[in-house]
Design an enzyme around this catalytic site. Structure first.
Site, PDB file in Angstrom:
ATOM      1  N   HIS A   1       3.578 -14.089  60.198  1.00  0.00           N
ATOM      2  CA  HIS A   1       2.169 -14.395  60.461  1.00  0.00           C
ATOM      3  C   HIS A   1       1.220 -13.198  60.364  1.00  0.00           C
ATOM      4  O   HIS A   1       0.022 -13.364  60.368  1.00  0.00           O
ATOM      5  CB  HIS A   1       2.012 -15.018  61.854  1.00  0.00           C
ATOM      6  CG  HIS A   1       2.068 -14.013  62.962  1.00  0.00           C
ATOM      7  ND1 HIS A   1       3.246 -13.562  63.490  1.00  0.00           N
ATOM      8  CD2 HIS A   1       1.081 -13.345  63.608  1.00  0.00           C
ATOM      9  CE1 HIS A   1       2.987 -12.667  64.437  1.00  0.00           C
ATOM     10  NE2 HIS A   1       1.690 -12.508  64.531  1.00  0.00           N
TER      11      HIS A   1
HETATM   12  C1  UD1 Z   1      -3.405 -13.248  66.445  1.00  0.00           C
HETATM   13  C2  UD1 Z   1      -3.442 -11.757  66.772  1.00  0.00           C
HETATM   14  C3  UD1 Z   1      -2.095 -11.126  66.442  1.00  0.00           C
HETATM   15  C4  UD1 Z   1      -0.953 -11.858  67.112  1.00  0.00           C
HETATM   16  C5  UD1 Z   1      -1.033 -13.349  66.792  1.00  0.00           C
HETATM   17  C6  UD1 Z   1       0.010 -14.081  67.576  1.00  0.00           C
HETATM   18  C7  UD1 Z   1      -5.630 -10.651  66.498  1.00  0.00           C
HETATM   19  C8  UD1 Z   1      -6.421  -9.751  65.649  1.00  0.00           C
HETATM   20  N1  UD1 Z   1      -4.464 -11.083  65.974  1.00  0.00           N
HETATM   21  O1  UD1 Z   1      -3.237 -13.373  65.060  1.00  0.00           O
HETATM   22  O2  UD1 Z   1      -2.079  -9.783  66.897  1.00  0.00           O
HETATM   23  O3  UD1 Z   1       0.262 -11.346  66.630  1.00  0.00           O
HETATM   24  O4  UD1 Z   1      -2.332 -13.855  67.150  1.00  0.00           O
HETATM   25  O5  UD1 Z   1       0.335 -15.300  67.035  1.00  0.00           O
HETATM   26  O6  UD1 Z   1      -6.050 -10.964  67.584  1.00  0.00           O
HETATM   27  N2  UD1 Z   1      -5.148 -21.051  63.768  1.00  0.00           N
HETATM   28  C9  UD1 Z   1      -5.020 -22.401  63.926  1.00  0.00           C
HETATM   29  N3  UD1 Z   1      -4.679 -22.870  65.166  1.00  0.00           N
HETATM   30  C10 UD1 Z   1      -4.479 -22.069  66.236  1.00  0.00           C
HETATM   31  C11 UD1 Z   1      -4.619 -20.696  66.065  1.00  0.00           C
HETATM   32  C12 UD1 Z   1      -4.958 -20.197  64.823  1.00  0.00           C
HETATM   33  O7  UD1 Z   1      -5.204 -23.174  62.984  1.00  0.00           O
HETATM   34  O8  UD1 Z   1      -4.157 -22.586  67.338  1.00  0.00           O
HETATM   35  C13 UD1 Z   1      -5.495 -20.536  62.432  1.00  0.00           C
HETATM   36  C14 UD1 Z   1      -7.003 -20.449  62.185  1.00  0.00           C
HETATM   37  O9  UD1 Z   1      -7.243 -20.750  60.853  1.00  0.00           O
HETATM   38  C15 UD1 Z   1      -7.293 -18.986  62.436  1.00  0.00           C
HETATM   39  C16 UD1 Z   1      -6.025 -18.328  61.918  1.00  0.00           C
HETATM   40  O10 UD1 Z   1      -4.970 -19.221  62.286  1.00  0.00           O
HETATM   41  O11 UD1 Z   1      -8.430 -18.560  61.768  1.00  0.00           O
HETATM   42  C17 UD1 Z   1      -5.762 -16.956  62.496  1.00  0.00           C
HETATM   43  O12 UD1 Z   1      -5.835 -16.995  63.927  1.00  0.00           O
HETATM   44  P1  UD1 Z   1      -6.271 -15.681  64.729  1.00  0.00           P
HETATM   45  O13 UD1 Z   1      -6.192 -15.969  66.172  1.00  0.00           O
HETATM   46  O14 UD1 Z   1      -7.528 -15.148  64.191  1.00  0.00           O
HETATM   47  O15 UD1 Z   1      -5.187 -14.622  64.314  1.00  0.00           O
HETATM   48  P2  UD1 Z   1      -3.608 -14.717  64.319  1.00  0.00           P
HETATM   49  O16 UD1 Z   1      -3.137 -14.553  62.920  1.00  0.00           O
HETATM   50  O17 UD1 Z   1      -3.162 -15.905  65.072  1.00  0.00           O
HETATM   51  N1  UDP Z   2       7.059 -18.056  69.521  1.00  0.00           N
HETATM   52  C1  UDP Z   2       7.175 -19.358  69.935  1.00  0.00           C
HETATM   53  N2  UDP Z   2       7.140 -20.333  68.973  1.00  0.00           N
HETATM   54  C2  UDP Z   2       6.999 -20.067  67.648  1.00  0.00           C
HETATM   55  C3  UDP Z   2       6.905 -18.712  67.252  1.00  0.00           C
HETATM   56  C4  UDP Z   2       6.927 -17.724  68.219  1.00  0.00           C
HETATM   57  O1  UDP Z   2       7.321 -19.647  71.123  1.00  0.00           O
HETATM   58  O2  UDP Z   2       6.960 -20.996  66.846  1.00  0.00           O
HETATM   59  C5  UDP Z   2       7.075 -17.004  70.561  1.00  0.00           C
HETATM   60  C6  UDP Z   2       8.088 -15.919  70.336  1.00  0.00           C
HETATM   61  O3  UDP Z   2       9.350 -16.296  70.840  1.00  0.00           O
HETATM   62  C7  UDP Z   2       7.467 -14.757  71.094  1.00  0.00           C
HETATM   63  C8  UDP Z   2       5.983 -14.978  70.879  1.00  0.00           C
HETATM   64  O4  UDP Z   2       5.833 -16.342  70.523  1.00  0.00           O
HETATM   65  O5  UDP Z   2       7.731 -14.854  72.471  1.00  0.00           O
HETATM   66  C9  UDP Z   2       5.523 -14.067  69.804  1.00  0.00           C
HETATM   67  O6  UDP Z   2       4.297 -14.437  69.372  1.00  0.00           O
HETATM   68  P1  UDP Z   2       3.770 -14.090  67.922  1.00  0.00           P
HETATM   69  O7  UDP Z   2       4.866 -13.796  66.985  1.00  0.00           O
HETATM   70  O8  UDP Z   2       2.835 -15.161  67.573  1.00  0.00           O
HETATM   71  O9  UDP Z   2       2.890 -12.774  68.218  1.00  0.00           O
HETATM   72  P2  UDP Z   2       3.214 -11.220  68.276  1.00  0.00           P
HETATM   73  O10 UDP Z   2       4.292 -10.996  69.260  1.00  0.00           O
HETATM   74  O11 UDP Z   2       3.570 -10.784  66.896  1.00  0.00           O
HETATM   75  O12 UDP Z   2       1.914 -10.628  68.680  1.00  0.00           O
END
Ligand code: UD1
Ligand code: UDP
Length: 369
Positions: A215
């Site tokens: 991601h």
């Molecule tokens: C964010 C964090 C990242 C973290 C990740 C965990 C920042 C800069 N990034 O990245 O550090 O590792 O969360 O998962 O804060 N979206 C949906 N549904 C949701 C959430 C997101 O459709 O419930 C889609 C939207 O199109 C959104 C995109 O995902 O624009 C990105 O979401 P965003 O929260 O901006 O960043 P992440 O890639 O999730």
């Molecule tokens: N995770 C989860 N379901 C998923 C993918 C990840 O519960 O489908 C959990 C994972 O086990 C970990 C956390 O989400 O505890 C990590 O989140 P993510 O990878 O989104 O963010 P990051 O740690 O890279 O910021």
């Protein structure tokens, strides 16, 4: 003591689950000095399987405020959060604002608090990738600069803060409390039950599969990197299936790529994730949290990044960095037997604390308030 907890993204729900549990245990023990926790959900993650499922399964108290700010660009998201969190702080007048990790919600919470002269506590302080092109690195560095309590998960994190002069500044309290995600893994693995869908997928695959997540913006937003990574996982899946719970960000960007072998599934809740982790042959990921969870579950981890904040895992030989390089990913899988053996032999119970990190956070907040 009145505490405002800021959460918004999936990994923060998992970290906050451990600390909220420690708060409620503290309150049961010391009812006359109870900590009042106000939870603010920024709305950064909002799909039910990216948010609600964690509150329900992990019994996190329901947010007192839901700001509904998700799916914006970095500036718009952080700015809107800053404005709304400020309103909540002005209304609630907390003693401390608690933030987790490195997302836009983290930075917005810390910034809103410091401008109002409210002390900031940062859980997961001091981590660095030394890559300022990562939005997370910008969020971490800035949050650490304005935090009063810096709760580090590792000794490396403490050293990073020392190098930046934060340890010596005398204005902040820096300590290695261990990793609250380890607390969560230890506690929830005892009670985690998978959904029927995941239980039957694991059975269908005969308990022989890899678990993958992808991601990171640095991987997903570059079409070549994303296509190389998916291509490598497709190749590996021809012999050992790769189960990939797909983050919505990746899902949106992947639509044009044809996938035949990878077992794509929707994002799963924590209980399913823990079950998949405990049964898999190994992990491919660019997630920060999952690299450690692989270790907690004694699984080898192939990390789809060029740097990691969890350098001790690479030093121990349990984690190998392969970036988004198709050949390196496949080569690492070919070498997995060795990685497995090293992971098994080099496991140390104390790399990320002893499973009582959340209690240490609470103890220090109480002692130094
Ligand atoms: C964010 C964090 C990242 C973290 C990740 C965990 C920042 C800069 N990034 O990245 O550090 O590792 O969360 O998962 O804060 N979206 C949906 N549904 C949701 C959430 C997101 O459709 O419930 C889609 C939207 O199109 C959104 C995109 O995902 O624009 C990105 O979401 P965003 O929260 O901006 O960043 P992440 O890639 O999730
Ligand atoms: N995770 C989860 N379901 C998923 C993918 C990840 O519960 O489908 C959990 C994972 O086990 C970990 C956390 O989400 O505890 C990590 O989140 P993510 O990878 O989104 O963010 P990051 O740690 O890279 O910021």
């Amino acid at each position: 003591m009145k505490l405002i907890t800021i959460v918004g993204a999936r990994p923060q729900f998992i970290k906050a689950a451990a600390v909220s549990r420690a708060i409620s245990q503290y309150n049961q023990k010391y009812p006359t000095h109870a900590i009042r926790e106000i939870i603010v959900h920024t709305g950064q993650h909002y799909d039910p399987n990216m948010s609600d499922v964690f509150f329900a399964q992990m019994q996190i108290p329901q947010p007192n405020y839901h700001l509904g700010i998700g799916s914006f660009s970095h500036g718009a998201m952080t700015g809107r959060m800053l404005e709304k969190i400020e309103e909540v702080i002005l209304k609630e007048k907390p003693d401390t604002v608690l933030v987790y990790g490195d997302t836009n919600s983290t930075l917005a919470g810390a910034l809103a608090a410091v401008k109002l002269h409210i002390p900031v506590a940062h859980v997961e302080a001091g981590l660095r990738s030394f890559n300022m092109r990562m939005p997370e690195e910008v969020n971490r560095v800035l949050t650490d600069q304005i935090s009063n309590w810096l709760f580090c998960p590792t000794e490396t994190a403490v050293r990073n803060l020392k190098r930046e002069g934060i340890l010596e500044s005398g204005q902040s309290l820096v300590s290695n409390v261990g990793d609250v995600m380890y607390d969560a893994a230890l506690f929830y693995k005892k009670i985690a039950q998978p959904t029927k869908a995941i239980a039957s997928l694991i059975k269908e695959l005969d308990e022989s599969f890899y678990l993958a997540t992808v991601h990171r913006a640095e991987n997903t937003d570059d079409p070549i990197k994303l296509s190389n990574t998916i291509d490598a996982l497709e190749t590996i899946s021809k012999t050992t299936p790769v189960v990939l719970p797909l983050h919505p960000r990746t899902n949106k960007l992947l639509s044009s790529q044809h996938i035949s072998y990878i077992r794509l599934i929707e994002p799963v809740g924590y209980f399913d994730m823990i079950t998949l982790l405990s049964k898999c042959n190994g992990v491919f990921t660019d997630s920060g949290g999952l690299q450690k969870e692989a270790y907690f579950f004694h699984k080898p981890c192939i990390t789809l990044r060029d740097q990691t904040e969890w350098v001790e895992l690479v030093e121990q030989g349990c984690n190998v960095l392969v970036g988004a390089d198709r050949e390196k990913i496949i080569e690492a899988e070919n070498n997995l037997i060795n990685l497995k053996e090293i992971t098994h032999n080099n496991y140390s119970n104390y790399l990320y604390g002893q499973g009582n990190s959340a209690n240490k956070v609470i103890d220090q907040l109480i002692k130094n308030s």
